[in-house]
Write a protein that holds these residues in place. Structure first.
Motif, mmCIF file in Angstrom:
data_model
loop_
_atom_site.group_PDB
_atom_site.id
_atom_site.type_symbol
_atom_site.label_atom_id
_atom_site.label_comp_id
_atom_site.label_asym_id
_atom_site.label_seq_id
_atom_site.Cartn_x
_atom_site.Cartn_y
_atom_site.Cartn_z
ATOM 1 N N VAL A 6 0.883 -1.167 0.000
ATOM 2 C CA VAL A 6 0.000 0.000 0.000
ATOM 3 C C VAL A 6 0.921 1.217 0.000
ATOM 4 C CG1 VAL A 6 -1.750 1.316 1.242
ATOM 5 C CG2 VAL A 6 -1.887 -1.186 1.174
ATOM 6 N N LEU A 7 0.922 1.917 -1.124
ATOM 7 C CA LEU A 7 1.857 3.024 -1.339
ATOM 8 C C LEU A 7 1.093 4.343 -1.413
ATOM 9 C CD1 LEU A 7 4.758 3.967 -1.970
ATOM 10 C CD2 LEU A 7 4.312 3.372 -4.376
ATOM 11 N N ASN A 8 1.466 5.261 -0.553
ATOM 12 C CA ASN A 8 0.831 6.572 -0.490
ATOM 13 C C ASN A 8 1.819 7.665 -0.856
ATOM 14 O OD1 ASN A 8 -2.032 6.488 0.626
ATOM 15 N ND2 ASN A 8 -0.942 5.038 1.944
ATOM 16 N N GLY A 9 1.344 8.648 -1.596
ATOM 17 C CA GLY A 9 2.189 9.716 -2.094
ATOM 18 C C GLY A 9 2.162 10.978 -1.265
ATOM 19 N N PRO A 10 2.483 12.088 -1.927
ATOM 20 C CA PRO A 10 2.709 13.352 -1.232
ATOM 21 C C PRO A 10 1.498 13.851 -0.448
ATOM 22 C CG PRO A 10 2.616 13.693 -3.616
ATOM 23 C CD PRO A 10 2.624 12.217 -3.372
ATOM 24 N N ASN A 11 1.815 14.378 0.710
ATOM 25 C CA ASN A 11 0.879 15.031 1.628
ATOM 26 C C ASN A 11 -0.062 14.077 2.348
ATOM 27 O OD1 ASN A 11 1.838 17.699 1.041
ATOM 28 N ND2 ASN A 11 0.806 17.506 -0.925
ATOM 29 N N LEU A 12 -0.014 12.803 2.022
ATOM 30 C CA LEU A 12 -0.903 11.863 2.708
ATOM 31 C C LEU A 12 -0.446 11.594 4.136
ATOM 32 C CD1 LEU A 12 -1.705 9.821 -0.423
ATOM 33 C CD2 LEU A 12 -3.366 11.004 0.999
ATOM 34 N N ASN A 13 0.788 11.958 4.461
ATOM 35 C CA ASN A 13 1.245 11.887 5.846
ATOM 36 C C ASN A 13 0.487 12.886 6.732
ATOM 37 O OD1 ASN A 13 2.839 13.732 4.136
ATOM 38 N ND2 ASN A 13 3.860 14.288 6.042
ATOM 39 N N LEU A 14 -0.214 13.833 6.114
ATOM 40 C CA LEU A 14 -0.962 14.848 6.857
ATOM 41 C C LEU A 14 -2.438 14.501 7.031
ATOM 42 C CD1 LEU A 14 0.577 18.035 5.189
ATOM 43 C CD2 LEU A 14 1.239 16.946 7.345
ATOM 44 N N LEU A 15 -2.821 13.294 6.646
ATOM 45 C CA LEU A 15 -4.225 12.899 6.796
ATOM 46 C C LEU A 15 -4.679 13.080 8.233
ATOM 47 C CD1 LEU A 15 -4.651 9.667 4.645
ATOM 48 C CD2 LEU A 15 -5.495 11.967 4.178
ATOM 49 N N GLY A 16 -5.915 13.480 8.364
ATOM 50 C CA GLY A 16 -6.488 13.719 9.683
ATOM 51 C C GLY A 16 -6.437 15.182 10.068
ATOM 52 N N THR A 17 -5.459 15.902 9.514
ATOM 53 C CA THR A 17 -5.347 17.331 9.797
ATOM 54 C C THR A 17 -5.428 18.168 8.526
ATOM 55 O OG1 THR A 17 -2.926 17.273 9.705
ATOM 56 C CG2 THR A 17 -3.958 16.952 11.865
ATOM 57 N N ARG A 18 -5.102 17.597 7.398
ATOM 58 C CA ARG A 18 -5.118 18.321 6.118
ATOM 59 C C ARG A 18 -6.521 18.307 5.522
ATOM 60 N NH1 ARG A 18 -3.435 15.817 0.500
ATOM 61 N NH2 ARG A 18 -3.688 17.653 -0.809
ATOM 62 N N GLN A 19 -7.114 19.443 5.374
ATOM 63 C CA GLN A 19 -8.427 19.602 4.757
ATOM 64 C C GLN A 19 -9.395 18.473 5.134
ATOM 65 O OE1 GLN A 19 -6.491 20.128 0.723
ATOM 66 N NE2 GLN A 19 -8.258 21.487 0.509
ATOM 67 N N PRO A 20 -9.745 18.349 6.414
ATOM 68 C CA PRO A 20 -10.629 17.255 6.823
ATOM 69 C C PRO A 20 -11.988 17.279 6.121
ATOM 70 C CG PRO A 20 -10.245 18.784 8.639
ATOM 71 C CD PRO A 20 -9.325 19.185 7.525
ATOM 72 N N GLU A 21 -12.406 18.448 5.646
ATOM 73 C CA GLU A 21 -13.669 18.527 4.911
ATOM 74 C C GLU A 21 -13.581 17.812 3.562
ATOM 75 O OE1 GLU A 21 -11.203 22.001 3.575
ATOM 76 O OE2 GLU A 21 -11.578 21.043 5.489
ATOM 77 N N VAL A 22 -12.377 17.622 3.051
ATOM 78 C CA VAL A 22 -12.165 16.907 1.786
ATOM 79 C C VAL A 22 -11.711 15.479 2.041
ATOM 80 C CG1 VAL A 22 -10.792 16.834 -0.351
ATOM 81 C CG2 VAL A 22 -11.590 19.036 0.537
ATOM 82 N N TYR A 23 -10.741 15.316 2.947
ATOM 83 C CA TYR A 23 -10.077 14.025 3.134
ATOM 84 C C TYR A 23 -10.496 13.272 4.392
ATOM 85 C CZ TYR A 23 -7.183 15.984 -0.525
ATOM 86 O OH TYR A 23 -6.752 16.537 -1.693
ATOM 87 N N GLY A 24 -11.316 13.877 5.240
ATOM 88 C CA GLY A 24 -11.769 13.211 6.449
ATOM 89 C C GLY A 24 -10.824 13.399 7.608
ATOM 90 N N SER A 25 -11.164 12.773 8.715
ATOM 91 C CA SER A 25 -10.379 12.931 9.952
ATOM 92 C C SER A 25 -9.533 11.705 10.278
ATOM 93 C CB SER A 25 -11.320 13.230 11.120
ATOM 94 O OG SER A 25 -12.252 12.178 11.274
ATOM 95 N N VAL A 26 -9.583 10.700 9.416
ATOM 96 C CA VAL A 26 -8.792 9.483 9.630
ATOM 97 C C VAL A 26 -7.335 9.783 9.314
ATOM 98 C CG1 VAL A 26 -8.459 7.106 8.839
ATOM 99 C CG2 VAL A 26 -10.766 8.013 9.107
ATOM 100 N N THR A 27 -6.439 9.341 10.187
ATOM 101 C CA THR A 27 -5.005 9.562 9.975
ATOM 102 C C THR A 27 -4.418 8.473 9.091
ATOM 103 O OG1 THR A 27 -4.315 8.245 11.874
ATOM 104 C CG2 THR A 27 -4.812 10.599 12.282
ATOM 105 N N LEU A 28 -3.233 8.732 8.557
ATOM 106 C CA LEU A 28 -2.552 7.722 7.739
ATOM 107 C C LEU A 28 -2.257 6.473 8.566
ATOM 108 C CD1 LEU A 28 -1.343 6.875 5.042
ATOM 109 C CD2 LEU A 28 0.801 7.951 5.764
ATOM 110 N N GLU A 29 -1.871 6.659 9.819
ATOM 111 C CA GLU A 29 -1.612 5.508 10.695
ATOM 112 C C GLU A 29 -2.863 4.641 10.833
ATOM 113 O OE1 GLU A 29 -0.247 4.480 15.280
ATOM 114 O OE2 GLU A 29 -0.109 6.542 14.571
ATOM 115 N N MET A 30 -4.017 5.262 10.941
ATOM 116 C CA MET A 30 -5.276 4.513 11.042
ATOM 117 C C MET A 30 -5.561 3.769 9.734
ATOM 118 S SD MET A 30 -7.351 7.511 13.061
ATOM 119 C CE MET A 30 -8.963 6.764 13.139
#
Length: 149
Positions: A6-30
């Motif tokens: 499972v390979l994730n690219g740029p800015n996905l390390n910011l999941l959960g805090t980056r634009q939660p209205e677009v990407y949600g509140s789930v973190t990359l670790e989750m």
């Protein structure tokens, strides 16, 4: 045990805090924990990697050949710009499923085009973190059908 990258690219390390209205509140670790747990139920070990660097992602795709049975790829913004990632996927001949948290086809016009789609079995987008699990299901079904499970 067979494995999937499972390979994730740029800015996905910011999941959960980056634009939660677009990407949600789930973190990359989750996301990674969910993928690992779901992969086990499908009979696959899941290895997760995230990089903000295109070359690191290309190296990971190259290293997948002979090591992983498939790839789930969220290339982030590289989806729309990277011929190099597309070429890497085509070159290694490891089945891949493209995934995006948001529906890229309902967003800005530049996001509607995907170089990754040209090299992937299919694309799953718009279902948030659940999309990764759907991608694992689709990849596992493809591998079973192809006799590579």
């Amino acid at each position: 045990m067979p494995s999937i990258l499972v390979l994730n690219g740029p800015n996905l390390n910011l999941l959960g805090t980056r634009q939660p209205e677009v990407y949600g509140s789930v973190t990359l670790e989750m996301v990674e924990q969910s993928c690992a747990a779901h992969g086990k139920t499908l009979g696959y070990e899941v290895e997760c990697l995230q990089s903000n660097h295109e070359g690191v992602m290309i190296d990971a795709i190259h290293a997948a050949k002979g090591r992983h049975q498939g790839i789930v790829l969220n290339a982030g913004a590289y989806t729309h710009t990277s011929i190099a990632l597309m070429d890497a996927l085509i070159s290694v001949e490891v089945p891949a499923v493209e995934v995006h948290l948001s529906n890229i086809h309902a967003r800005e016009p530049f996001r509607h085009s995907s170089f990754i789609a040209k090299a992937a079995l299919g694309q799953i987008c718009g279902f948030g973190a659940q999309g990764y699990l759907l991608a694992l299901d689709a990849l596992a079904a493809h591998l079973k059908e192809a006799g590579k499970a």
